[in-house]
Design a protein around this motif. Structure first.
Motif, PDB file in Angstrom:
ATOM      1  N   MET A  78       0.836  -1.169   0.000  1.00 45.65           N
ATOM      2  CA  MET A  78       0.000   0.000   0.000  1.00 45.65           C
ATOM      3  C   MET A  78       0.890   1.244   0.000  1.00 45.65           C
ATOM      4  O   MET A  78       1.920   1.290   0.648  1.00 45.65           O
ATOM      5  N   SER A  79       0.476   2.265  -0.711  1.00 43.55           N
ATOM      6  CA  SER A  79       1.277   3.485  -0.825  1.00 43.55           C
ATOM      7  C   SER A  79       1.393   4.251   0.493  1.00 43.55           C
ATOM      8  O   SER A  79       2.289   5.071   0.647  1.00 43.55           O
ATOM      9  N   LEU A  80       0.493   3.997   1.431  1.00 44.11           N
ATOM     10  CA  LEU A  80       0.599   4.649   2.737  1.00 44.11           C
ATOM     11  C   LEU A  80       1.917   4.301   3.420  1.00 44.11           C
ATOM     12  O   LEU A  80       2.484   5.122   4.138  1.00 44.11           O
ATOM     13  N   HIS A  81       2.385   3.104   3.181  1.00 45.26           N
ATOM     14  CA  HIS A  81       3.651   2.697   3.792  1.00 45.26           C
ATOM     15  C   HIS A  81       4.819   3.533   3.262  1.00 45.26           C
ATOM     16  O   HIS A  81       5.773   3.789   3.983  1.00 45.26           O
ATOM     17  N   LEU A  82       4.717   3.965   2.009  1.00 51.94           N
ATOM     18  CA  LEU A  82       5.767   4.818   1.450  1.00 51.94           C
ATOM     19  C   LEU A  82       5.776   6.178   2.150  1.00 51.94           C
ATOM     20  O   LEU A  82       6.841   6.739   2.419  1.00 51.94           O
ATOM     21  N   ILE A  83       4.607   6.697   2.433  1.00 47.59           N
ATOM     22  CA  ILE A  83       4.522   7.976   3.140  1.00 47.59           C
ATOM     23  C   ILE A  83       5.024   7.809   4.575  1.00 47.59           C
ATOM     24  O   ILE A  83       5.802   8.626   5.071  1.00 47.59           O
ATOM     25  N   GLU A  84       4.587   6.731   5.232  1.00 47.07           N
ATOM     26  CA  GLU A  84       5.026   6.475   6.609  1.00 47.07           C
ATOM     27  C   GLU A  84       6.538   6.317   6.696  1.00 47.07           C
ATOM     28  O   GLU A  84       7.143   6.685   7.708  1.00 47.07           O
ATOM     29  N   ALA A  85       7.140   5.797   5.647  1.00 43.76           N
ATOM     30  CA  ALA A  85       8.587   5.567   5.650  1.00 43.76           C
ATOM     31  C   ALA A  85       9.379   6.873   5.696  1.00 43.76           C
ATOM     32  O   ALA A  85      10.559   6.861   6.069  1.00 43.76           O
ATOM     33  N   THR A  86       8.756   7.990   5.348  1.00 43.35           N
ATOM     34  CA  THR A  86       9.468   9.270   5.392  1.00 43.35           C
ATOM     35  C   THR A  86       9.513   9.873   6.789  1.00 43.35           C
ATOM     36  O   THR A  86      10.329  10.761   7.043  1.00 43.35           O
ATOM     37  N   VAL A  87       8.676   9.403   7.684  1.00 47.51           N
ATOM     38  CA  VAL A  87       8.568  10.003   9.024  1.00 47.51           C
ATOM     39  C   VAL A  87       9.889   9.975   9.789  1.00 47.51           C
ATOM     40  O   VAL A  87      10.293  11.009  10.348  1.00 47.51           O
ATOM     41  N   PRO A  88      10.614   8.852   9.849  1.00 52.20           N
ATOM     42  CA  PRO A  88      11.866   8.870  10.620  1.00 52.20           C
ATOM     43  C   PRO A  88      12.890   9.889  10.103  1.00 52.20           C
ATOM     44  O   PRO A  88      13.532  10.576  10.901  1.00 52.20           O
ATOM     45  N   ALA A  89      13.018  10.013   8.793  1.00 57.36           N
ATOM     46  CA  ALA A  89      13.986  10.969   8.238  1.00 57.36           C
ATOM     47  C   ALA A  89      13.579  12.405   8.543  1.00 57.36           C
ATOM     48  O   ALA A  89      14.429  13.246   8.875  1.00 57.36           O
ATOM     49  N   LEU A  90      12.290  12.698   8.437  1.00 61.34           N
ATOM     50  CA  LEU A  90      11.820  14.049   8.737  1.00 61.34           C
ATOM     51  C   LEU A  90      11.956  14.360  10.225  1.00 61.34           C
ATOM     52  O   LEU A  90      12.268  15.493  10.599  1.00 61.34           O
ATOM     53  N   THR A  91      11.733  13.356  11.053  1.00 65.62           N
ATOM     54  CA  THR A  91      11.903  13.531  12.497  1.00 65.62           C
ATOM     55  C   THR A  91      13.361  13.814  12.823  1.00 65.62           C
ATOM     56  O   THR A  91      13.677  14.730  13.590  1.00 65.62           O
ATOM     57  N   GLU A  92      14.239  13.034  12.222  1.00 62.29           N
ATOM     58  CA  GLU A  92      15.670  13.221  12.464  1.00 62.29           C
ATOM     59  C   GLU A  92      16.140  14.594  11.973  1.00 62.29           C
ATOM     60  O   GLU A  92      16.956  15.245  12.617  1.00 62.29           O
ATOM     61  N   ALA A  93      15.585  15.037  10.850  1.00 59.41           N
ATOM     62  CA  ALA A  93      15.957  16.339  10.297  1.00 59.41           C
ATOM     63  C   ALA A  93      15.303  17.503  11.041  1.00 59.41           C
ATOM     64  O   ALA A  93      15.637  18.660  10.793  1.00 59.41           O
ATOM     65  N   LYS A  94      14.370  17.177  11.930  1.00 64.91           N
ATOM     66  CA  LYS A  94      13.630  18.184  12.698  1.00 64.91           C
ATOM     67  C   LYS A  94      12.899  19.163  11.775  1.00 64.91           C
ATOM     68  O   LYS A  94      12.806  20.358  12.050  1.00 64.91           O
ATOM     69  N   ASP A  95      12.370  18.621  10.685  1.00 61.48           N
ATOM     70  CA  ASP A  95      11.588  19.417   9.740  1.00 61.48           C
ATOM     71  C   ASP A  95      10.121  19.300  10.147  1.00 61.48           C
ATOM     72  O   ASP A  95       9.332  18.559   9.561  1.00 61.48           O
TER      73      ASP A  95
END
Length: 93
Positions: free
Chosen positions: A1-18
Motif C-alpha cells: 500500500m502506498s501509505l507505507h511509502l509515506i510512513e517511511a518518510t517520518v523517521p527521516a523528517l523527524t531526524e531532520a527536525k523538519d
C-alpha cells in the motif's frame, strides 16, 4: 500500500527536525487513512487517521514560533479534521 511509502518518510523528517513538513506528512496520512476507512478499510483506518491528525497537531509544540505551521497547517487542516472524526467516532471508532 502506498501509505507505507509515506510512513517511511517520518523517521527521516523527524531526524531532520523538519516539523512543518512532518506535520504535512501526518496530515496527508490522516486524510489517506480517513478515506481508506470510508472506502471500507474498517475501524482501524479511522483510528489511524485520528492518530495521524494528533501527531500533526503535536508538531506545533516542537516549533511554536512557526506561525504558518500553527495557523495554516494545524489550525486549518489537522485540528478540524481530527475534531470531525472525533465527533463522529469518539475516542474509539
Amino acid at each position: 500500500m502506498s501509505l507505507h511509502l509515506i510512513e517511511a518518510t517520518v523517521p527521516a523528517l523527524t531526524e531532520a527536525k523538519d516539523y512543518r513538513l512532518l506535520a504535512q506528512t501526518y496530515q496527508t496520512l490522516g486524510v489517506a487513512y480517513e478515506y481508506f476507512g470510508y472506502l471500507g478499510g474498517g475501524v482501524d483506518a479511522y483510528r489511524q487517521a485520528i492518530g495521524a491528525y494528533e501527531q500533526c497537531v503535536a508538531q506545533g509544540d516542537q516549533l511554536p514560533v512557526d506561525t504558518f505551521l500553527r495557523d495554516e497547517i494545524i489550525a486549518k487542516l489537522c485540528t478540524p479534521s481530527r475534531d470531525q472524526l472525533m465527533l463522529f467516532y469518539g475516542d474509539n471508532p
